[in-house]
Scaffold this active site. Structure first.
Site, short mmCIF file in Angstrom:
data_model
loop_
_atom_site.label_atom_id
_atom_site.label_comp_id
_atom_site.label_asym_id
_atom_site.label_seq_id
_atom_site.Cartn_x
_atom_site.Cartn_y
_atom_site.Cartn_z
N LYS A 1 -2.19 8.38 56.57
CA LYS A 1 -3.49 8.20 57.23
C LYS A 1 -4.07 6.82 56.96
CE LYS A 1 -7.49 9.86 55.26
NZ LYS A 1 -8.56 8.86 55.20
N ASN A 2 -4.12 6.44 55.68
CA ASN A 2 -4.81 5.19 55.34
C ASN A 2 -4.00 3.96 55.71
OD1 ASN A 2 -6.92 6.73 54.54
ND2 ASN A 2 -6.57 6.51 52.34
N CYS B 1 -16.28 10.44 53.95
CA CYS B 1 -16.47 11.51 52.96
C CYS B 1 -17.70 11.24 52.09
CB CYS B 1 -15.25 11.57 52.05
SG CYS B 1 -13.81 12.25 52.85
N ARG C 1 -20.81 4.23 49.33
CA ARG C 1 -19.91 3.59 50.30
C ARG C 1 -20.62 2.56 51.20
NH1 ARG C 1 -15.25 7.41 52.30
NH2 ARG C 1 -14.07 5.57 51.81
N ASP D 1 -8.02 9.04 45.06
CA ASP D 1 -7.80 10.14 46.02
C ASP D 1 -7.05 11.30 45.38
OD1 ASP D 1 -9.06 8.61 47.88
OD2 ASP D 1 -7.26 8.00 48.95
N ARG E 1 -8.89 16.18 58.52
CA ARG E 1 -9.05 14.72 58.70
C ARG E 1 -7.80 13.98 58.23
NH1 ARG E 1 -14.08 12.18 56.12
NH2 ARG E 1 -12.93 10.45 57.04
C1 EPZ Z 1 -10.22 3.40 51.06
O1 EPZ Z 1 -11.63 3.53 51.22
C2 EPZ Z 1 -9.62 4.73 51.46
N1 EPZ Z 1 -9.98 5.01 52.85
C3 EPZ Z 1 -10.11 5.83 50.54
O2 EPZ Z 1 -9.45 7.03 50.89
C4 EPZ Z 1 -9.77 5.47 49.10
O3 EPZ Z 1 -10.33 6.43 48.25
C5 EPZ Z 1 -10.33 4.08 48.76
O4 EPZ Z 1 -9.87 3.11 49.72
C6 EPZ Z 1 -9.94 3.61 47.37
O5 EPZ Z 1 -8.55 3.58 47.26
C7 EPZ Z 1 -9.25 4.52 53.83
O6 EPZ Z 1 -8.30 3.77 53.65
C8 EPZ Z 1 -9.62 4.92 55.20
P1 EPZ Z 1 -13.01 0.64 48.94
P2 EPZ Z 1 -12.56 2.24 51.23
O7 EPZ Z 1 -13.73 -0.28 49.86
O8 EPZ Z 1 -11.86 1.12 51.87
C9 EPZ Z 1 -17.23 -0.15 46.79
C10 EPZ Z 1 -9.26 9.27 51.57
O9 EPZ Z 1 -9.55 10.34 50.99
N2 EPZ Z 1 -17.62 -0.95 47.96
O10 EPZ Z 1 -11.77 0.16 48.28
O11 EPZ Z 1 -13.87 2.67 51.78
C11 EPZ Z 1 -17.14 1.34 47.13
O12 EPZ Z 1 -18.39 1.96 47.15
C12 EPZ Z 1 -10.23 8.09 51.48
O13 EPZ Z 1 -8.25 9.10 52.24
C13 EPZ Z 1 -18.82 -1.63 47.95
O14 EPZ Z 1 -19.59 -1.59 47.00
O15 EPZ Z 1 -12.71 2.02 49.67
C14 EPZ Z 1 -16.21 1.85 46.06
O16 EPZ Z 1 -16.93 2.12 44.91
C15 EPZ Z 1 -11.49 8.45 50.78
N3 EPZ Z 1 -19.15 -2.37 49.06
C16 EPZ Z 1 -15.28 0.66 45.82
O17 EPZ Z 1 -15.94 -0.48 46.37
C17 EPZ Z 1 -18.34 -2.45 50.16
O18 EPZ Z 1 -18.70 -3.13 51.13
C18 EPZ Z 1 -13.91 0.77 46.48
O19 EPZ Z 1 -14.04 1.12 47.84
C19 EPZ Z 1 -17.11 -1.76 50.14
C20 EPZ Z 1 -16.76 -1.02 49.03
#
Ligand code: EPZ
Length: 417
Positions: free
Chosen positions: A22-23, A116, A121, A305, A398
Site C-alpha cells: 500500500k505505502n 488514521c 499528523r 505500523d 484500507r
Molecule cells: C507514512 O505516513 C505511512 N503512510 C504510515 O503508514 C507510517 O506509519 C508512517 O509513514 C511512518 O512510517 C503512508 O505511507 C501512506 P511521516 P506519513 O510523515 O508519511 C510528523 C499505515 O498504517 N510530521 O513519516 O504520514 C508526524 O506527525 C500508515 O499504513 C510532522 O510533524 O508519516 C509523525 O510524528 C499509518 N509534520 C512523524 O512526523 C509533517 O508535515 C512521521 O510521520 C509530517 C510529519
C-alpha cells in the site's frame, strides 16, 4: 455488516501470498500523475486507499483503468486543479498529490488530508519544503491553495525524517529547475521504490536508500511499466499472528530484506525463521518469550505500523514486555480493546505500554479505530479462545486486500459479516 468474525485459539498452518505494498503504490500513483504519458503499475493491491487514489486521479482528468492487479494511468491530459471531498480528507496519502499537481498545473487547491487517528499528523514539513522551492501557499479554513511559476531546486533539510514529506520533495524536485539536495530524507523501503519508479521513468536521483538524496531536476519523464513490491507490513501482520497463536506458516513473496527488525523481534520471542528466495518460513511455539524493551523507530528500526500487532502477540508471552512508540503520539488505541479480551497492559504516559503476559485471550466484541490497530484486533481474535467479532472492518480494508482469505489460507476459521 461491517465486521469480521473469528473462531480463534488454534495454531496457524499453511501458506499465503503477500499482496503488493500500500505505502509503495500510493506515492507511485501520485508520481504517475507527474508523467505526461501512460504508466502501467503491476501488483497493485485491491484496497480501498488505492480506490480512493484512483478516484482522485480521475477527478483531475487522468484516465485510470484496472485489470486484476494491473493499473493503467494515463495522465496526458489534466483538466482540474481542485481536489476536495472524502477521497482527500479520508486519506493521508492524498497529500503526495500536492507536488505532482503543482508540477503539472502550477496551481492546486486542496482540502487538508485525513488518514488514521494515530496522532496530530500535520503537513507543515511538506508545505515548508515546497515554500523553499518557490511555492506560495495560502491557507484557508479546511483547505489551501498552492501556486508556483517554476519549481526551483535548492537544499532542504527535513527537521523530522518524514516519509510523506520526502515523497513530496522528490516529486517536486524531479520537475524543478536545477539540483535539489534533500537532507534527513526518510529511508523507508517505500521511498526506495518511489525513487526507482522515477529513475526508470527518466529522473536523475543519487543517494537512493540513504538519508541524503540529490535530484537533478528537469529531465523529461516518460511512461513505464513498473511492479510494486510486496507489502512488508502485511507480511509482518501474519508473522505476528503466528508468533501470537503458534504454528508453522510460509509467507510467499514476503520482502524479507525489508523485515529485518521484525525478524529480530520474532527470534527474540523464540520463533525459528528460515529465509527462502520464494518467501519466509516461520515456526513458532505457543510458549513465546516476552521482549523486555522495544521502541518503534524510523527505518531500518522497528516500524510504528507493526507496534500494535506486536503488542497483541506479546499479550500472551511469558514475562513482561515494554513497547515505546517514538513516531506517533497517539498510537495505543487498541489497549482498551485488548484489555476487554483479558490482556494485562498498563500505559506509562501516552507513549509507553507495559505488557504482562497472560495465559490466553478470550474472544469478545471489539471495535477497530484505525487500520493497523484493526489488523491487530484480528490477530487478537485469531489468538483468543472462542469467538471474536471485530467491528469497523472498513478501516482494515484500507490496507488489506482480503484479510479473511489470507487467514483462511493459514487454517483460521474467519469470515466477514
Ligand atoms: C507514512 O505516513 C505511512 N503512510 C504510515 O503508514 C507510517 O506509519 C508512517 O509513514 C511512518 O512510517 C503512508 O505511507 C501512506 P511521516 P506519513 O510523515 O508519511 C510528523 C499505515 O498504517 N510530521 O513519516 O504520514 C508526524 O506527525 C500508515 O499504513 C510532522 O510533524 O508519516 C509523525 O510524528 C499509518 N509534520 C512523524 O512526523 C509533517 O508535515 C512521521 O510521520 C509530517 C510529519
Amino acid at each position: 455488516m461491517d465486521a469480521i468474525h473469528i473462531r480463534g485459539g488454534n495454531a496457524l498452518f499453511g501458506e499465503t501470498k503477500i499482496q503488493g505494498s500500500k505505502n509503495a503504490v500510493l506515492p507511485v500513483m501520485a508520481a504517475a500523475l507527474l508523467i505526461e504519458d501512460v504508466c502501467i503499475i503491476e501488483n497493485c493491491p485491491c484496497i480501498s486507499d488505492v480506490h480512493h487514489m484512483q478516484q482522485l486521479l480521475i477527478g483531475v482528468g487522468c484516465k485510470v483503468s484496472r485489470t486484476d492487479q494491473t493499473l493503467m494511468i494515463d495522465a496526458r491530459n489534466l483538466s482540474e486543479d481542485t481536489m476536495s471531498g472524502e477521497n482527500v480528507t479520508g486519506m493521508r496519502s492524498s497529500i503526495t498529490l500536492l507536488s505532482a499537481m503543482l508540477a503539472r498545473m502550477g496551481e492546486v487547491t486542496m482540502a487538508y488530508p485525513g488518514g488514521c487517528v494515530i496522532g496530530e499528523r500535520p503537513i507543515d514539513l511538506h508545505l515548508n519544503a515546497l515554500r523553499r522551492m518557490g511555492v506560495s501557499i495560502y491557507e484557508k479554513e479546511g483547505c489551501f491553495t498552492a501556486r508556483v511559476k517554476e519549481l526551483e531546486g535548492t537544499v532542504i533539510r527535513l527537521p523530522i525524517s518524514s516519509v510523506g514529506a520526502t515523497e513530496n520533495v522528490l516529486l517536486a524536485s524531479v520537475m524543478a529547475k536545477g539540483v535539489t539536495v534533500l537532507q534527513n530524507a526518510a529511508m523507508e523501503p517505500e521511498i526506495v521504490t518511489l525513487c526507482e519508479f522515477l529513475r526508470e521513468a527518466g529522473a536523475v536521483i543519487e543517494g537512493i536508500g540513504g538519508s541524503v538524496l540529490i535530484i537533478q531536476g528537469g529531465h523529461k519523464l516518460h511512461g513505464i511499466r513498473f511492479r510494486i513490491p510486496a507489502d512488508r507490513i502485511v507480511a509482518g501482520t501474519y508473522l505476528m499472528s503466528v508468533l501470537g497463536a503458534g504454528g508453522h506458516i510460509f509467507l510467499e513473496d514476503a520482502p524479507v530484506a525489508q523485515m529485518r527488525s521484525m525478524l529480530r523481534a520474532a527470534e527474540e520471542m523464540g520463533a525459528q525463521i528460515h529465509i527462502f528466495r520464494e518467501g519466509l518460513n516461520v515456526i513458532a511455539d505457543e510458549n513465546k518469550r516476552a521482549i523486555p524493551y522495544l521502541k518503534t523507530e524510523i527505518y531500518p528500526g522497528f516500524p510504528t505500523d507493526m507496534q500494535s500487532p506486536l503488542m497483541t502477540a506479546l499479550s500472551t508471552a511469558k514475562g513482561v514486555s515494554v513497547i515505546e512508540e517514538t513516531i506517533f503520539e497517539n498510537r495505543f488505541h487498541i489497549v482498551e480493546q485488548l484489555k476487554k479480551m483479558g490482556a494485562c497492559i498498563e500505559m506509562k504516559g501516552k507513549r509507553k505500554a507495559v505488557i504482562v503476559g497472560v495465559d490466553s485471550l478470550l474472544g469478545c466484541e471489539v471495535t477497530a479505530q484505525e487500520l493497523r490497530g484493526g489488523a491487530a484486533l484480528v490477530i487478537a481474535g485469531v489468538m483468543a479462545l472462542g469467538e471474536t467479532v471485530v467491528h469497523n472492518r472498513h478501516f482494515i480494508e484500507r490496507g488489506y486486500e482480503d484479510i479473511c482469505r489470507d487467514y483462511q489460507n493459514l487454517g483460521v476459521s474467519i469470515c466477514t459479516g
